[in-house]
Design a protein around this motif. Structure first.
Motif, PDB file in Angstrom:
ATOM      1  N   LEU A  37       0.801  -1.224   0.000  1.00  0.00           N
ATOM      2  CA  LEU A  37       0.000   0.000   0.000  1.00  0.00           C
ATOM      3  C   LEU A  37       0.836   1.277   0.000  1.00  0.00           C
ATOM      4  O   LEU A  37       0.359   2.322  -0.444  1.00  0.00           O
ATOM      5  N   ILE A  38       2.047   1.202   0.507  1.00  0.00           N
ATOM      6  CA  ILE A  38       2.880   2.406   0.563  1.00  0.00           C
ATOM      7  C   ILE A  38       3.934   2.400  -0.541  1.00  0.00           C
ATOM      8  O   ILE A  38       4.044   3.356  -1.319  1.00  0.00           O
ATOM      9  N   ARG A  39       4.691   1.315  -0.639  1.00  0.00           N
ATOM     10  CA  ARG A  39       5.764   1.282  -1.634  1.00  0.00           C
ATOM     11  C   ARG A  39       5.240   1.034  -3.050  1.00  0.00           C
ATOM     12  O   ARG A  39       5.524   1.787  -3.975  1.00  0.00           O
ATOM     13  N   TYR A  40       4.462  -0.049  -3.233  1.00  0.00           N
ATOM     14  CA  TYR A  40       4.014  -0.379  -4.590  1.00  0.00           C
ATOM     15  C   TYR A  40       2.964   0.609  -5.096  1.00  0.00           C
ATOM     16  O   TYR A  40       2.994   1.019  -6.259  1.00  0.00           O
ATOM     17  N   ARG A  41       2.050   1.015  -4.236  1.00  0.00           N
ATOM     18  CA  ARG A  41       0.980   1.919  -4.673  1.00  0.00           C
ATOM     19  C   ARG A  41       1.526   3.250  -5.164  1.00  0.00           C
ATOM     20  O   ARG A  41       0.991   3.840  -6.104  1.00  0.00           O
ATOM     21  N   THR A  42       2.590   3.718  -4.536  1.00  0.00           N
ATOM     22  CA  THR A  42       3.133   5.021  -4.919  1.00  0.00           C
ATOM     23  C   THR A  42       4.130   4.936  -6.073  1.00  0.00           C
ATOM     24  O   THR A  42       4.269   5.887  -6.841  1.00  0.00           O
ATOM     25  N   SER A  43       4.827   3.810  -6.197  1.00  0.00           N
ATOM     26  CA  SER A  43       5.859   3.710  -7.236  1.00  0.00           C
ATOM     27  C   SER A  43       5.438   2.885  -8.444  1.00  0.00           C
ATOM     28  O   SER A  43       5.985   3.049  -9.532  1.00  0.00           O
ATOM     29  N   LYS A  44       4.465   1.965  -8.241  1.00  0.00           N
ATOM     30  CA  LYS A  44       4.004   1.055  -9.300  1.00  0.00           C
ATOM     31  C   LYS A  44       5.133   0.178  -9.846  1.00  0.00           C
ATOM     32  O   LYS A  44       5.058  -0.315 -10.972  1.00  0.00           O
TER      33      LYS A  44
END
Length: 283
Positions: A37-44
């Motif tokens: 939710l924090i790393r993947y959601r913001t960086s894709k």
């Protein structure tokens, strides 16, 4: 029975071990949501997606191992050995399956780091089958897929191969079942064949491969990335060592050491992995 007032099959050290593994499961779930939710959601970035599912797979696998080691034996009443063993083996198979899925995600992370998709050139169109293999990008793609598939295949085999290849020899006497186990015999020491292959052959290979590649990446990079890769190598090495130690200490019949040492090593490994993947934010 499972819901009786007094548990019959584990005491203080077992309760301590179970509690530590529940803490580990909690950390797995927390890390899954953090990286998703924090790393993947913001960086894709696919890297963080693999990393998040790595932790949730390990967490699900650990839940099934907790049931296998601590709760399932409480169902035994003295006359339902076949049913209890079937339940035990179901949990063992699922636990091992999800553990290898998590290992596949770890290998997926390595594949992305070694062969970053964004740095590869465009695919060549047309040409013969031989020309396709001359394209370096195609070869790296095959390597990435191959490395990812191997742990998945091992996990699927765990679900499909006969129970006689995995069943604990102690179950024969403890539960009075008639399954004939297929064991490997080394100087009089017997161990289930597939458990031996999985725990003492394939798992050590990945124990060596994953940290070694992270160390290689640390050697090839500089600054924050170097420190992050080095910490990842240490973290994964400690995690797999903790996993192997649990089985080894179980075989060596050292319950007191098994109750404390492997889970504490795994907790330390998780801490190091978190630091490794948030290193730039901690500076």
């Amino acid at each position: 029975m499972l819901f009786q007032d007094i548990f019959l099959n584990f005491g203080f050290w077992d309760a301590l071990e179970m509690g530590l593994y529940f803490i580990i499961v909690g950390y797995f779930v927390l890390l899954f949501f953090y990286f998703l939710l924090i790393r993947y959601r913001t960086s894709k970035k696919l890297y963080w997606l693999f990393f998040s599912f790595l932790f949730i797979c390990f967490g699900i696998g650990r839940v099934f191992f907790i049931i296998y080691y601590f709760f399932a034996p409480e169902l035994y009443t003295g006359t339902n050995g076949d049913e209890v063993v079937a339940f035990l083996m179901m949990n063992y198979r699922l636990a091992t399956f999800f553990t290898w899925l998590g290992t596949a995600c770890a290998v997926g992370v390595l594949g992305i780091l070694l062969f970053p998709p964004e740095t590869q050139e465009g695919k060549t169109r047309g040409g013969s089958f031989k020309d396709w293999f001359k394209n370096r990008n195609n070869i790296t793609l095959l390597v990435r897929i191959g490395l990812f598939i191997i742990p998945v295949v091992i996990g699927i085999l765990t679900l499909t191969l006969p129970e006689s290849l995995f069943i604990d020899p102690d179950f024969i006497d403890d539960y009075g079942i008639t399954i004939e186990p297929i064991n490997v015999n080394i100087l009089g020491w017997e161990y289930p064949l597939c458990r031996f292959l999985w725990n003492f052959i394939f798992m050590p290979l990945f124990v060596t491969l994953i940290p070694f590649i992270f160390l290689y990446l640390a050697w090839k990079t500089f600054g924050v990335l170097r420190k992050s890769y080095a910490l990842n190598a240490i973290g994964f090495f400690l995690y797999f060592i903790g996993r192997i130690l649990q089985g080894a200490l179980d075989v060596a019949v050292l319950p007191h050491v098994r109750a404390i040492l492997p889970p504490l090593i795994i907790l330390l490994a998780l801490l190091i992995l978190v630091i490794a993947n948030t290193y730039e934010q901690l500076k």
